[in-house]
Design a protein around this motif. Structure first.
Motif, PDB file in Angstrom:
ATOM      1  N   VAL A  85      47.341  28.289  27.538  1.00  0.00           N
ATOM      2  CA  VAL A  85      47.124  29.279  28.366  1.00  0.00           C
ATOM      3  C   VAL A  85      45.900  28.630  29.560  1.00  0.00           C
ATOM      4  CG1 VAL A  85      46.914  31.106  28.995  1.00  0.00           C
ATOM      5  CG2 VAL A  85      48.425  30.780  26.767  1.00  0.00           C
ATOM      6  N   ALA A  86      45.654  28.085  28.211  1.00  0.00           N
ATOM      7  CA  ALA A  86      44.097  27.298  29.459  1.00  0.00           C
ATOM      8  C   ALA A  86      45.006  26.560  31.181  1.00  0.00           C
ATOM      9  CB  ALA A  86      43.739  27.005  28.311  1.00  0.00           C
ATOM     10  N   GLY A  87      46.189  25.770  30.719  1.00  0.00           N
ATOM     11  CA  GLY A  87      46.409  25.004  31.652  1.00  0.00           C
ATOM     12  C   GLY A  87      47.301  25.681  32.562  1.00  0.00           C
ATOM     13  N   PHE A  96      39.074  28.643  34.759  1.00  0.00           N
ATOM     14  CA  PHE A  96      39.794  29.674  33.286  1.00  0.00           C
ATOM     15  C   PHE A  96      38.628  29.342  32.400  1.00  0.00           C
ATOM     16  CE2 PHE A  96      41.571  30.154  29.604  1.00  0.00           C
ATOM     17  CZ  PHE A  96      42.402  31.631  30.077  1.00  0.00           C
ATOM     18  N   LEU A  97      38.715  30.932  32.263  1.00  0.00           N
ATOM     19  CA  LEU A  97      36.893  30.340  31.070  1.00  0.00           C
ATOM     20  C   LEU A  97      37.901  31.156  29.517  1.00  0.00           C
ATOM     21  CD1 LEU A  97      34.265  30.250  30.037  1.00  0.00           C
ATOM     22  CD2 LEU A  97      34.460  32.984  30.813  1.00  0.00           C
ATOM     23  N   LEU A  98      37.772  30.178  28.730  1.00  0.00           N
ATOM     24  CA  LEU A  98      38.146  30.548  27.347  1.00  0.00           C
ATOM     25  C   LEU A  98      36.637  31.492  26.679  1.00  0.00           C
ATOM     26  CD1 LEU A  98      39.887  30.502  24.969  1.00  0.00           C
ATOM     27  CD2 LEU A  98      39.122  28.128  24.072  1.00  0.00           C
ATOM     28  N   LEU A  99      36.973  32.714  25.973  1.00  0.00           N
ATOM     29  CA  LEU A  99      35.800  33.727  25.290  1.00  0.00           C
ATOM     30  C   LEU A  99      36.296  33.402  23.736  1.00  0.00           C
ATOM     31  CD1 LEU A  99      36.829  35.617  28.837  1.00  0.00           C
ATOM     32  CD2 LEU A  99      33.713  35.554  27.667  1.00  0.00           C
ATOM     33  N   ASP A 100      35.763  31.930  22.616  1.00  0.00           N
ATOM     34  CA  ASP A 100      35.878  32.475  21.383  1.00  0.00           C
ATOM     35  C   ASP A 100      34.929  33.260  20.695  1.00  0.00           C
ATOM     36  OD1 ASP A 100      35.991  31.422  19.050  1.00  0.00           O
ATOM     37  OD2 ASP A 100      35.015  29.813  19.117  1.00  0.00           O
ATOM     38  N   ILE A 101      34.995  34.446  20.267  1.00  0.00           N
ATOM     39  CA  ILE A 101      34.060  35.679  19.922  1.00  0.00           C
ATOM     40  C   ILE A 101      34.466  35.874  19.063  1.00  0.00           C
ATOM     41  CG2 ILE A 101      33.836  37.778  19.926  1.00  0.00           C
ATOM     42  CD1 ILE A 101      34.214  37.863  23.094  1.00  0.00           C
ATOM     43  N   VAL A 175      38.679  21.959  29.275  1.00  0.00           N
ATOM     44  CA  VAL A 175      38.322  23.781  29.039  1.00  0.00           C
ATOM     45  C   VAL A 175      37.365  24.746  28.647  1.00  0.00           C
ATOM     46  CG1 VAL A 175      40.068  25.398  28.085  1.00  0.00           C
ATOM     47  CG2 VAL A 175      41.047  23.444  27.944  1.00  0.00           C
ATOM     48  N   ALA A 176      36.501  25.353  29.860  1.00  0.00           N
ATOM     49  CA  ALA A 176      35.472  25.830  30.131  1.00  0.00           C
ATOM     50  C   ALA A 176      36.165  26.725  28.816  1.00  0.00           C
ATOM     51  CB  ALA A 176      35.661  26.585  31.461  1.00  0.00           C
TER      52      ALA A 176
END
Length: 620
Positions: A85-87, A96-101, A175-176
Motif C-alpha cells: 500500500v505504501a509503495g 506516505f506515512l505509516l502509523l503503527d499504533i 517507508v516513512a
C-alpha cells in the motif's frame, strides 16, 4: 518497494487489484482476508494506520476509526500489505506515512497504593527524516494537550532495547513510519473489564493526534497541507453506520412525542376551566399510545453501536439513542409525577439568568389591553397559505414533499410532525402574524427536515439529540427577520419561561395560571399553562427564549447561520458539524429559508449580527 511475496500471495494480489480500482475508478477498498484481517481505504490518502493483534483493545478501535487502515493478525502479513500500500500510494500522493499504533503491555505508572492519579505513558518512535520527526513532534504535542479523564499523557521515546512490544519493523527503509504505543489506562487494573468513558476518550485522542501528525508530515514533505487535519478523516459511511442510523430512525418513527403529550380537548378544557371560575383543573384527554413502550426500548437497545468505526458518529447516534429512551420513559409516565422529572432531564431546568431575562421582557414591554377576540384567519385560510409557501420551496427543490393537514384534535395553532404541517381546526390567526408563523414552521422546521433528509443519515432530519432548543431559537429569529415580532409575541415567549419555572418548582395548574393573569389575558394565560402542564408537566417551552438567546449570541460572535440549515442540530453539535463538513460527509443545504433573501430581512439580520437584545426585535 516491491514486497517480498512469501505465503500471502493471494491477498496481496487481491489488494493490488483493489488499489488499481481505487486509482482508476475511485472505488473504496474494504477487503477482508481471513482471520480478522481487513484493509479499508475510502479514497487515496497519504497515510495508513496499522494495528497488529487484539480486536478488543482501544488501539484497534483507534485505528479502525480512520479513513485508511489495516488490521492484521500477524506482523509478517501486516508488513507485506503495508509495504504494498505504501509503495503505490506514495507514488500517487507524493508522500506516505505509516502509523503503527498499538498498546503497551501495562500501565506501569499506576499502582494500587498510589495517592494520586499519575500521568499515563505514550511511547513514540520514528525514522530519521525531517517529515517523520515533524509527524512525531505534532503527535506528541497533540496527545499531550488532551487529558484523558483525570490523567495526563507523558510522551517518551519507544526504545526497542527496553520494551518488548512488537513493532512492524525497526528499519522500514524508504517507508516513512511513526510508531505509537500507549498505556492501557482504560482497563480496570487486574481485570479484563474496561472503563467505557475512558476508553472512548483514549480512542478520540489517538485518532485526532494521528491525523494531526499526518498533516504535519505533509507540510514537512513540501506538499499541500489540508485546511484542517479533520479533512483527512472518513468521507463515507460504512454499512454498519447506515444500518444503525436506519434502525434508530425506525424506532423514532413509531411515535410522535409532542402529539402524544398534547391534549386533544383544548377547547372543552378551556370552557370547563372558565366555568369553574378558574379554580378546578380541567380534565385533559390524550391520544391512546399506539406503541408498547417496553418493546420499543428493547428494539432501541438491540441496536449495536460497537462496530461503526467512527467515534464521532458513534457518539451522535448514542446520544440520540439515549434521548429516545428518555422520551419513551416519559410516554410511559404520562400523567404521573415521574413525567415532570423525566422532562427536567430532557429539557433542563429554568436557569436563574433565563428567568431574569423573561421577567425583564414582561416588565419592560407594556401589556396591551386585549380587546374582545376578533375574527382572524381560520384553519382553511392558514392551510391554503401554507400550501402556497410549500409550493415555492418545492419549485426550488422537488423533494420538498411536505403535506398540510387540518386537525380537530390540536390546540389552536400549528405544529410540525416530521414532513407534515398540522393546522388546528380551532386556529384563529391575526393576519399580520401569518408570514411570521409560516416562516417559523415551514421556513425553519420543515426546511431543516428536508435538508437533513438529503444528508444520507436519517438522524439529521429527525434531529440530533437536544436539537429542539436551537430549532426554536432559529424559528423565533425567523419571525423577527420577516417583521413579525410583536410585543405580544415576545411577552408570550417570556411568559412560557415563567410558567415552566413555576411548574418545575411545584406550583399547581391553578396557581401558575393565577400568576400569569398579571401579564396575559385569561385565554392567553390558559393556553400557556396548558402547554406547560400537558402530559403531567413539560418543561419544553423554556427553550424558545433560551434558543433565541443562544442564536443571538452566536450571531454577535460572528457565527454563520448556514450550518444550521444542514439539518436539525443543537448548538452543542456545531463542532461536530464542522468536522463532518471538513471530512466531506455533509452536503451543503439544498435550500436556505426564502426569508433570508428578502430586502426586509437583510437589515434586521445585520442588526442581529451587530448585537441586540430580544426586546430590540419588537417593531410593533
Amino acid at each position: 518497494m516491491k514486497p517480498k511475496l512469501v505465503e500471502h500471495t493471494s491477498p496481496l494480489l487481491q489488494i493490488e487489484a483493489d488499489l488499481g480500482a481505487l486509482f482508476r475508478d475511485g472505488k473504496p477498498i474494504r477487503r477482508e482476508f481471513g482471520n480478522g484481517n481487513r484493509l479499508h481505504i475510502d479514497r487515496p490518502l497519504p497515510f495508513l494506520c496499522v494495528h497488529v493483534g487484539s480486536h478488543q483493545d482501544a488501539a484497534f478501535h483507534a485505528v479502525s476509526a480512520n479513513a485508511s487502515y489495516l488490521i492484521a493478525a500477524d506482523i509478517e502479513l501486516a508488513g507485506e500489505v503495508a509495504r504494498l500500500v505504501a509503495g503505490q500510494l506514495h507514488d500517487h500522493c507524493g508522500a506516505f506515512l505509516l502509523l503503527d499504533i498499538g498498546e503497551l503491555a501495562e500501565d506501569r505508572f499506576l499502582t494500587e497504593d498510589v495517592p494520586f492519579l499519575p500521568p499515563f505513558e505514550i511511547a513514540l518512535a520514528c525514522g530519521s527524516t525531517a517529515p517523520e520527526k515533524a509527524a512525531r513532534k505534532r503527535f506528541a504535542d497533540a496527545a499531550s494537550a488532551r487529558e484523558a479523564k483525570y490523567r495526563t499523557p507523558r510522551v517518551d521515546e519507544l526504545s526497542p532495547t527496553t520494551r518488548a512490544e512488537a513493532r512492524l519493523w525497526d528499519d522500514p527503509g524508504d517507508v516513512a513510519c511513526l510508531t505509537v504505543r500507549f498505556a492501557p489506562i482504560y482497563r480496570v487494573p487486574g481485570t479484563k473489564r474496561v472503563y467505557p468513558e475512558l476508553h472512548d476518550l483514549v480512542v478520540a485522542n489517538m485518532v485526532d493526534s494521528a491525523l494531526q501528525a499526518v498533516s504535519a508530515f505533509l507540510k514537512a514533505s513540501s506538499l499541500e497541507q489540508p485546511a484542517t487535519h479533520r479533512s483527512l478523516g472518513r468521507r463515507a459511511y460504512i454499512d454498519a453506520v447506515a444500518r444503525a442510523d436506519r434502525a434508530i430512525d425506525n424506532v423514532a418513527s413509531t411515535f410522535d412525542f409532542l402529539l402524544a403529550v398534547t391534549p386533544i380537548n383544548a377547547e372543552p378544557a378551556w370552557r370547563e376551566f372558565q366555568a369553574g371560575a378558574f379554580e378546578r383543573v380541567p380534565a385533559l384527554l390524550y391520544r391512546p399510545l399506539e406503541l408498547e413502550v417496553a418493546d420499543q426500548k428493547r428494539r432501541l437497545y438491540s441496536i449495536s453501536l460497537d462496530h461503526l468505526e467512527d467515534t464521532l458518529l458513534t457518539r451522535l447516534l448514542s446520544e440520540k439513542q439515549q434521548e429516545l429512551d428518555l422520551q419513551l420513559s416519559m410516554l410511559a409516565a404520562r400523567e404521573t409525577p415521574r413525567f415532570v422529572e423525566l422532562g427536567r432531564a430532557l429539557y433542563g431546568s429554568v436557569e436563574p439568568s433565563l428567568a431574569a431575562r423573561a421577567r425583564a421582557i414582561l416588565e419592560k414591554l407594556p401589556r396591551v389591553a386585549s380587546a374582545a377576540r376578533q375574527k382572524g384567519l381560520d384553519a382553511d385560510a392558514v392551510a391554503a397559505a401554507a400550501r402556497d409557501m410549500i409550493a415555492g420551496y418545492r419549485a426550488a427543490y422537488p423533494d420538498f414533499e411536505a403535506s398540510v393537514e387540518i386537525r380537530g384534535d390540536l390546540p389552536a395553532g400549528l405544529l410540525v410532525s416530521r414532513s407534515r404541517l398540522l393546522v388546528s381546526r380551532d386556529t384563529n390567526l391575526p393576519p399580520e402574524r401569518l408570514t411570521a408563523l409560516l416562516s417559523h414552521e415551514i421556513g425553519v422546521h420543515l426546511l431543516t427536515y428536508f435538508n437533513g433528509a438529503a444528508q444520507g443519515l436519517a438522524i439529521f432530519c429527525s434531529g440530533l439529540a437536544g436539537y429542539e432548543g436551537m430549532q426554536e431559537g432559529l424559528a423565533v429569529l425567523a419571525e423577527y427577520l420577516v417583521g413579525g415580532m410583536t410585543a405580544a409575541r415576545l411577552r408570550l415567549i417570556a411568559a412560557r419561561v415563567i410558567a415552566c419555572q413555576a411548574m418545575l418548582e411545584g406550583a399547581t395548574f391553578e396557581e401558575a395560571f393565577r400568576s400569569l393573569r398579571r401579564d396575559l389575558d385569561d385565554r392567553e394565560a390558559f393556553n400557556v399553562i396548558l402547554r406547560v402542564y400537558r402530559g403531567g408537566g413539560l418543561a419544553k417551552d423554556a427553550i424558545y427564549l433560551r434558543g433565541l438567546l443562544q442564536i443571538l449570541d452566536h450571531l454577535r460572535n460572528g457565527g454563520s447561520l448556514t450550518p444550521f440549515w444542514i439539518g436539525k442540530i443543537a448548538a452543542a453539535h456545531f463542532g461536530a458539524i464542522q468536522e463532518l463538513n471538513a471530512r466531506g460527509l455533509l452536503r451543503a443545504p439544498r435550500l436556505e429559508p426564502a426569508f433570508l433573501s428578502s430586502d426586509a430581512a437583510r437589515p434586521r439580520l445585520r442588526k442581529a449580527m451587530a448585537g441586540i437584545d430580544p426586546i430590540d426585535m419588537v417593531e410593533s
